[in-house]
Design an enzyme around this catalytic site. Structure first.
Site, short mmCIF file in Angstrom:
data_model
loop_
_atom_site.label_atom_id
_atom_site.label_comp_id
_atom_site.label_asym_id
_atom_site.label_seq_id
_atom_site.Cartn_x
_atom_site.Cartn_y
_atom_site.Cartn_z
N GLY A 164 -13.33 7.68 -13.50
CA GLY A 164 -12.68 8.13 -14.73
C GLY A 164 -11.38 8.86 -14.42
O GLY A 164 -10.68 8.56 -13.45
N SER A 165 -11.10 9.86 -15.23
CA SER A 165 -9.80 10.52 -15.14
C SER A 165 -9.56 11.27 -13.85
O SER A 165 -8.42 11.60 -13.53
CB SER A 165 -9.62 11.48 -16.32
#
Lengths: 485, 468
Positions: free
Chosen positions: A216-217
């Site tokens: 993810g981020s």
């Protein structure tokens, strides 16, 4: 009748000779192969006749052998078994070994060549051979803080010392109790084994080392590193920051998790601001601009694509091959087919905190002989330079800003500057996203780099804030334990 | 003029040699027993003196019986048997001691403890039977009179377990027992002796007809049906009974002994070829028709197959591990872990020997059996009457075959069949029957080695000589 009798006698002699030849075949020629066969229960009973060495954290044994009255002379005991389960592993007479019990078996069992002379002496003095001990790099307080923080939820915590690669914390949750599998009662062990294996929470799975997740981020750190390293981007230079990024070849857009542009009222923004707010559009655009090869090279410079033995084996993290533009944009924000172990993400942060130098992670501090002589001590080893020192410094200061001004507010520790990055990885199929948080502290002289993941921890509505809400407090607790706060 | 035969007193009966060898066997046995106890418990066995005395008494009684009733018998057989008996007792005692151990038990089924004490009683019964046979049968030719009686009795004994309800006859799948009020025997072990007497007695009468009166069919000389009838019937009946009782090992023994005796009696090699063809086809038939035979062969071929290794072939594989763990010199009595092998003290007692006495010890044990078989066959060669020849040969060959089948089975030379190891395995019937077998061999041997009575002095003979 004498002639056939003589022949019968010769035939009987032949039968006896066949038996003798076959016995020689088994007891001399095949002897070593059979004797050392793992299915030979004697091999195992033999091992239990020796006092196996201890596994230590600081100077406290977390795994040790206690003498019993029965024929398996020594019982393996795990103090705080569940907290250290994936580091120690289990030592079972039915299901074998895992973890350090397996990786460092030769020293713990006393079979190591470095103990050869001692074994000879033991043989002559009729002392029973003892195993050597293994001291781990783990920090007891941090380990406990991580275990308490995960609180039985599915997830993992890995913390490293950035300058050396020492593994300070390694917790996977839910955990199992290795004492259940080390019991001498075969029925109890089998029952426990079946219970753990049929548990849909997979308590025997080491999520820190053997499970990969979409990062993810948190992967935006790698994309940012590639951008700054390329020389075409600076921390405060102008980059695209729209509310939605048009993905070529498709009729879908890549939106920000929040509605709106990165910088209100502007279609552009800076990398610093994009990282603080975790803008998908900016990093998607940068990723497409750099191309998948540049991203892959940067990921590999941080350690993706490699298997590690710390000495427990760790699976490789993956940045996929042959991506088209929209896939590259998705990968740049840690989605699509990008997969990383919690250890890998801790290594990314550790390299940033260590001026760009990536250190080889290790779990064994020292190996000691039974008389506590240190036989070997692990020396920190450089794996390579992930980014230039200036890029590392830029990334580090942006991460501090994430905690101080951005999405990582829950990792703040009073009096300490902390750098961090949230992540919330969507897993599709309507399941809740994984909540990530990676961090390091203190910013000016990093002592710890950490990655926390909670499986399906966030909720669809809490996109992005999941990392900050759920994972960041665990990271903070572990960092406080290491920093003595 | 013929040389007069030496007087009886001039022939060395070798009884003193036997006594000396018995003392040796006794010493080794007692030392093994003490060593086994010390090896397991780090203490000398509590009843060591009593044990040594008992075993000494056994040797003495057996020796005196031979000295009195079979003076010229072979001097090697009894000491060899006594040494095997002593080693067997030591191994069983050693396994008993381990049974007190709760952990090791989880690696194999639990056997009753105190087996060595029971075995010591069985040995006493065996030796008493040994003495009784020597006393009761003063001339083995007497047995020939009971040829058909022995045959019939043998078949009845063999059939007994098959006729009884399974609850009285079945142990671990094989229906070869007769059990009553906590007591059990295997009548087949005694049937073995009776049937050999029958084979020998029948063949000695019919051997000339079998050898000569024949029809030639397709180039092979076949005897007439009426000559071969009774023995074929007896043999086939015994095989069918054994198949019904699932006693593969004994089937093999009977078949082997039958063919070998036929060959010895008729001196015709064609019987052997016949036997081999029948054995191969019979074995193939059993393999393809009987699931339990098929299974034995599969286990034999693939013992390390993951499907078998923790279950069907566990015993065989752990036995192989035991042998190889022992290696050349063995772990030493009491120092190994033979109880891992299920049925370590009966079918797999050789694995115990192999682990703790090593290749060296096992080779010695095989050679001891070799000595018994060899002396049995020499007795057959030296016997003056055909019945004695066939009887001694049959007894020796059945020991040889049994040892081959057992040792070959536990060492994976041939598929495993459940048979006891003569004199070593725990179990009363086998032990007692084998002591009777030894008595019969010694009886024939005594007759064979006994000096011929001096010729009746005759003055008449001289007068008959025509002098030139």
């Amino acid at each position: 009748m004498n002639r056939p009798l003589r022949r019968v006698a010769a035939a009987c002699g032949l039968l006896m000779v066949l038996l003798l030849l076959n016995l020689n075949f088994i007891q001399v020629i095949k002897a070593d192969e059979y004797r050392n066969d793992p299915k030979n229960a004697r091999v195992l009973l033999e091992q239990y006749d020796r006092q196996r060495g201890a596994i230590l954290v600081a100077n406290d044994p977390i795994a040790f052998s206690r003498e019993t009255g029965d024929k398996l002379k020594y019982l393996r005991i795990y103090a705080d078994g569940k907290i250290y389960a994936f580091a120690t592993g289990y030592y079972s007479h039915i299901f074998g070994r895992s973890g350090i019990e397996r990786s460092e078996d030769s020293i713990l069992s006393g079979n190591d060549d470095r103990l050869f002379v001692r074994r000879i002496v033991d043989l002559l003095t009729r002392e029973s051979t003892q195993g050597g001990s293994v001291k781990l790099t783990l920090n007891a307080d941090a380990q406990k803080a991580a275990y308490r923080g995960l609180d039985g939820r599915r997830g993992a915590v890995v913390a490293l010392e950035p300058a050396t690669g020492r593994i300070l914390t390694m917790v996977s949750s839910p955990s199992f109790d290795p004492n259940d599998l080390a019991d001498h009662n075969g029925q109890k062990v089998t029952n426990a084994w079946q219970r753990y294996n049929s548990d849909d929470q997979s308590p025997l799975l080491n999520r820190a080392f053997n499970q990969t997740y979409p990062p993810g981020s948190t992967f935006k750190l790698v994309t940012a590193a590639a951008a700054l390293s390329s020389g075409r981007y600076t921390v405060n230079g102008e980059v695209p920051g729209p509310a939605r990024l048009d993905l070529p070849l498709t009729n879908v857009d890549l939106p920000n998790y929040f509605s709106g542009t990165c910088t209100p009222g502007s279609q552009t923004t800076t990398i610093k601001r994009a990282l603080e707010k975790s803008c998908n559009t900016t990093f998607g655009a940068i990723g497409m601009d750099l191309g998948d090869d540049v991203l892959r090279e940067q990921a590999e410079a941080f350690g993706f694509g490699e298997r590690y033995e710390v000495p427990i084996p760790v699976v490789a993290s993956i940045f996929p091959n042959d991506l088209n533009a929209p896939q590259t944009a998705q990968s740049a924000i840690g989605q699509f087919d990008v997969r990383a172990t919690p250890l890998q993400m801790a290594m990314v942060v550790a390299a940033i905190a260590n001026q760009g130098v990536l250190m080889k992670p290790y779990l064994v501090e020292e190996v000691r002989a039974p008389d506590l002589d240190v036989l070997s001590r692990t020396d920190p080893e450089e794996l390579g330079r992930a980014v230039r020192p200036q890029v590392a410094a830029d990334l580090a200061s942006m991460m501090v800003s994430v905690v101080e001004n951005g999405t990582g507010s829950n990792a703040r520790i009073s009096g300490v500057r902390v750098g961090g990055k949230t992540g919330t990885a969507q897993v599709g199929n309507g399941r809740n996203p994984h909540a990530w948080f990676v961090a390091f502290a203190p910013a000016d002289n990093p002592k710890i780099a950490i990655a926390v993941v909670l499986e399906n921890g966030g909720s669809e509505r809490q996109i992005e804030v999941g990392g900050n809400l759920l994972a960041a407090p665990i990271a903070r607790a572990v960092m406080e334990a290491i920093l003595g706060r | 003029m013929s040389v007069p035969a030496p007087a009886a007193s001039q022939v060395n009966s070798r009884r003193t040699t036997e006594l000396f060898l018995l003392v040796f066997a006794w010493g080794i046995s007692v030392a093994a027993y003490a060593n086994a106890g010390y090896g397991v418990t780090d203490e000398w066995p509590p009843g060591l003196a009593g044990y040594a005395t008992t075993l000494g008494a056994y040797c003495l009684v057996a020796h005196l019986a031979v000295r009195q009733f079979a003076r010229y018998a072979d001097p090697l057989v009894l000491p060899a048997v006594m040494l095997l008996q002593g080693l067997g007792l030591a191994l069983i005692y050693r396994l008993d001691l381990d049974e007190k151990n709760p952990t090791e038990r989880s690696f194999g089924p639990l056997a009753p403890r105190g087996d060595s004490g029971i075995q010591l009683i069985w040995a006493a019964i065996g030796i008493l039977l040994f003495v009784a046979v020597l006393v009761a049968i003063r001339d083995h030719r007497v047995l020939q009179r009971y040829t058909y009686t022995a045959g019939a009795a043998g078949l009845v004994l063999l059939a007994l377990p098959a006729l009884l309800p399974a609850q009285y006859s079945q142990v671990n799948g094989a229906r070869i027992w007769v059990r009553f009020s906590g007591f059990s025997i295997q009548p087949g072990e005694f049937a073995k002796l009776l049937l050999i007497v029958f084979f020998a007695g029948y063949l000695v009468v019919k051997r000339d007809v079998l050898a000569l009166a024949s029809r030639r069919v397709m180039g092979i000389d076949l005897p007439r049906g009426r000559d071969l009838g009774p023995i074929i019937v007896a043999w086939a009946a015994s095989l069918m009974i054994l198949i019904a009782e699932r006693d593969l090992g004994s089937s093999l023994l009977f078949f082997g002994v039958f063919v070998v005796l036929l060959y010895i009696a008729t001196e015709r090699t064609s019987w052997l070829l016949f036997g081999v063809v029948m054995f191969v086809s019979g074995a193939y038939f059993a393999y393809s028709q009987f699931a339990h035979v098929h299974r034995r062969v599969e286990i034999w071929l693939h013992p390390f197959d993951p499907d078998y290794v923790s279950d069907a072939s566990y015993q065989l594989v752990q036995s192989l591990f035991g042998f190889s763990t022992g290696g050349i010199l063995g772990t030493g009595l009491g120092q190994g872990r033979p109880n891992i092998v299920p049925y370590a003290n009966t079918d797999f007692i050789l694995a115990t020997g192999g682990e703790e006495l090593g290749l060296t010890g096992l080779m010695a044990i095989i050679v001891l059996y070799g000595v018994i078989v060899h002396r049995g066959l020499r007795t057959a060669l030296a016997a003056r009457d055909s019945f004695g020849k066939l009887l001694a040969a049959g007894l020796a060959v059945i020991v040889a075959l049994q040892v081959f089948v057992v040792v070959g089975g536990v060492t994976r030379l041939i598929p495993l069949t459940g048979l006891t190891t003569p004199f070593l395995s725990y179990g009363g019937s086998s032990l007692v029957a084998n002591w009777a077998l030894v008595a019969l061999i010694l009886r024939v041997s005594d007759a064979a080695r006994r000096p011929a009575p001096p010729p009746t002095p005759s003055t008449e003979a001289e007068t008959m000589v025509v002098k030139p």
